[in-house]
Design a protein around this motif. Structure first.
Motif, mmCIF file in Angstrom:
data_model
loop_
_atom_site.group_PDB
_atom_site.id
_atom_site.type_symbol
_atom_site.label_atom_id
_atom_site.label_comp_id
_atom_site.label_asym_id
_atom_site.label_seq_id
_atom_site.Cartn_x
_atom_site.Cartn_y
_atom_site.Cartn_z
ATOM 1 N N GLU A 6 0.832 -1.205 0.000
ATOM 2 C CA GLU A 6 0.000 0.000 0.000
ATOM 3 C C GLU A 6 0.861 1.247 0.000
ATOM 4 O O GLU A 6 0.572 2.213 -0.713
ATOM 5 N N ARG A 9 2.323 1.773 -3.389
ATOM 6 C CA ARG A 9 1.295 2.279 -4.302
ATOM 7 C C ARG A 9 1.024 3.764 -4.034
ATOM 8 O O ARG A 9 0.872 4.558 -4.967
ATOM 9 N N LEU A 13 1.406 6.899 -6.605
ATOM 10 C CA LEU A 13 0.312 7.833 -6.896
ATOM 11 C C LEU A 13 0.730 9.275 -6.629
ATOM 12 O O LEU A 13 0.314 10.191 -7.352
ATOM 13 N N GLN A 16 2.634 10.372 -9.595
ATOM 14 C CA GLN A 16 1.745 10.589 -10.729
ATOM 15 C C GLN A 16 1.001 11.910 -10.613
ATOM 16 O O GLN A 16 0.874 12.654 -11.593
ATOM 17 N N VAL A 17 0.506 12.218 -9.411
ATOM 18 C CA VAL A 17 -0.272 13.443 -9.256
ATOM 19 C C VAL A 17 0.620 14.666 -9.417
ATOM 20 O O VAL A 17 0.216 15.676 -10.006
ATOM 21 N N HIS A 42 -2.638 10.414 1.703
ATOM 22 C CA HIS A 42 -3.669 9.446 2.079
ATOM 23 C C HIS A 42 -3.801 9.298 3.587
ATOM 24 O O HIS A 42 -4.889 8.966 4.084
ATOM 25 N N SER A 49 -10.286 6.015 -0.345
ATOM 26 C CA SER A 49 -9.370 5.004 -0.869
ATOM 27 C C SER A 49 -8.113 5.703 -1.371
ATOM 28 O O SER A 49 -8.075 6.938 -1.510
ATOM 29 N N LEU A 50 -7.074 4.945 -1.654
ATOM 30 C CA LEU A 50 -5.848 5.544 -2.182
ATOM 31 C C LEU A 50 -6.125 6.309 -3.470
ATOM 32 O O LEU A 50 -5.649 7.431 -3.657
ATOM 33 N N GLU A 51 -6.899 5.702 -4.359
ATOM 34 C CA GLU A 51 -7.179 6.353 -5.643
ATOM 35 C C GLU A 51 -7.963 7.642 -5.436
ATOM 36 O O GLU A 51 -7.722 8.652 -6.099
ATOM 37 N N GLU A 52 -8.922 7.625 -4.520
ATOM 38 C CA GLU A 52 -9.699 8.839 -4.230
ATOM 39 C C GLU A 52 -8.816 9.909 -3.596
ATOM 40 O O GLU A 52 -8.913 11.085 -3.937
ATOM 41 N N TYR A 54 -5.720 10.459 -3.992
ATOM 42 C CA TYR A 54 -4.729 11.014 -4.914
ATOM 43 C C TYR A 54 -5.324 11.441 -6.263
ATOM 44 O O TYR A 54 -4.594 11.642 -7.225
ATOM 45 N N SER A 55 -6.622 11.597 -6.311
ATOM 46 C CA SER A 55 -7.245 12.147 -7.520
ATOM 47 C C SER A 55 -6.874 13.623 -7.617
ATOM 48 O O SER A 55 -7.141 14.406 -6.701
#
Length: 428
Positions: A6, A9, A13, A16-17, A42, A49-52, A54-55
């Motif tokens: 995690e 990941r 992220l 990436q952001v 996070h 969530s991780l994806e949320e 780091y959006s």
């Protein structure tokens, strides 16, 4: 092993952001890129969530009121990044954050370093408890977390080199200016005639002058600084709602007849390529139209009386005599690659009012579209008109504690640089 996976990941992220925000211009400095890469976002948004978390363009809501409206959030990375860039924070500075979440205060603590100080304040003790817990738990115990109404600032730790406001503000209280150093700067999501912009304001003696402005959205301020806009239901139902930030028209009943007249549509020839942001149009119309407001149409009650492209949000205005109203709307050209802007009007003098609004659209296109956007200057309430030079080519919005002047420098020649970042507008 799952924890390591995690964390790996999350680190990916973050990279990436940052790359995404550099590409779109929200990050322009190494310092801001470094803190957003470094601080584990996070961990300050455990609700997501991780994806949320780091959006790049979405906030994480952390508290809602009884009606389900957001009252506290962790702002989107894009918003946090460009506000940090606007603030130009350096090591050793003393910073006040108004509106606590935890994450932004951690970014500030990284930027000011060991020699600097960060104080964060919020009116909601649940929010400050959460922020304090997350800051201490994630390695930032030095950040002061103060539960208080921020209308009066936090005088105990003033003066501040920077004040960053992370809630929507309708006004600039005097304490925010007096608690700045003489060379201090405020970055504030300021609401002007219903439009919100993150404005970086440099202190010059007793007033503030903008260095940049960017479109943004924030939950509204609570407490002493709270301010509700006023709404007018044109048909007596929720079908068409006009929203005013500085008071309703003198006699709203005059518009009752307007909705009984045929709609007049005037198209301007002003076009924008599909998908391209429209620089400064909204604030320009808010400056030049005396009865400026915004319009929304309930799709479930829509009778077709008005026909905006965007039913949720359209720029609108009421004529000076209060008998006509108009709204701005785009339409796709035949090849679906361009939007052409037009003015629709209703009322006994709809044709003349539509033409008047359309001419303002053409003036923006001709004189300001490629320019730097407005100069925003904040003076204390009561400042005489003759001491506000921006009135010569702009307008003043009077608030309780301040007079906000919007003026429009001419667009530079094609071979000249634009002085600061253009404002990206809300989509229509």
């Amino acid at each position: 092993m799952p924890e390591k996976t995690e964390e790996a990941r999350a680190a990916q992220l973050r990279e990436q952001v940052v790359d995404e925000l550099i590409a779109d211009g929200a990050i322009v400095s190494d310092a801001v890129a470094h803190v957003i890469r470094t601080v584990p976002r996070h961990l300050f948004a455990p609700e997501a969530s991780l994806e949320e978390a780091y959006s790049a363009y979405n906030a994480v809501i952390t508290k809602r009121d009884g009606d389900g409206s957001a009252v506290s959030s962790v702002s989107a990375p894009q918003i946090q990044a460009f506000m940090l860039e606007q603030a130009e924070i350096r090591p050793g500075m003393r910073v006040l954050e108004i509106g606590s979440g935890g994450l932004n205060a951690a970014y500030l603590a990284e930027l000011v370093g060991e020699a600097g100080e960060v104080t964060t304040v919020d009116i909601d003790p649940e929010v400050t408890d959460r922020a304090g817990r997350l800051l201490k738990g994630n390695g930032y115990p030095q950040v002061r977390v103060v539960p208080a109404d921020a209308h009066g600032g936090v005088p105990a730790h003033a003066p501040y080199d920077r004040i960053i406001v992370t809630v929507g503000a309708w006004d600039i209280p005097p304490a925010w200016i007096t608690q700045l150093t003489q060379q201090g700067r405020i970055v504030v999501p300021l609401r002007m005639r219903g439009l919100m912009r993150s404005v970086a304001l440099q202190r010059i003696s007793d007033h503030l002058v903008s260095t940049s402005a960017r479109i943004c959205g924030f939950v509204p301020m609570q407490g002493t600084g709270a301010r509700e806009s006023q709404v007018l239901l044109l048909t007596g139902t929720d079908e068409i709602t006009l929203r005013f930030d500085d008071g309703l028209p003198g006699d709203p009943s005059l518009l009752d007849n307007a909705v009984r007249t045929p709609r007049v549509e005037t198209w301007t020839g002003v076009t924008v390529r599909r998908g391209v942001p429209v620089d400064s149009l909204q604030l320009y119309l808010a400056t030049v139209l005396p009865g400026f407001c915004t319009m929304a149409v309930d799709p479930n009650l829509d009778t077709g009386l008005v026909a905006p492209y965007n039913k949720r949000f359209s720029l609108a205005a009421v004529s000076e005599d209060g008998r006509n109203f108009a709204y701005i709307t785009p339409r796709l050209t035949a090849d679906d690659t361009l939007f052409e802007y037009g003015a629709h009007a209703l009322g006994p003098e709809a044709t003349g009012f539509a033409d008047e609004v359309a001419e303002h659209l053409r003036a923006w296109d001709r004189d300001h579209r490629r320019g730097p956007g407005p100069r925003i200057t904040v003076y204390p309430a009561g400042t005489p008109d003759d001491q506000i030079p921006e009135l010569a080519d702009g307008r003043v919005i009077d608030k309780k504690h301040s007079r906000v002047a919007l003026s429009w420098p001419p667009a530079p020649a094609a071979d000249q640089d634009v002085p600061h970042h253009p404002i990206k507008e809300e989509g229509e």
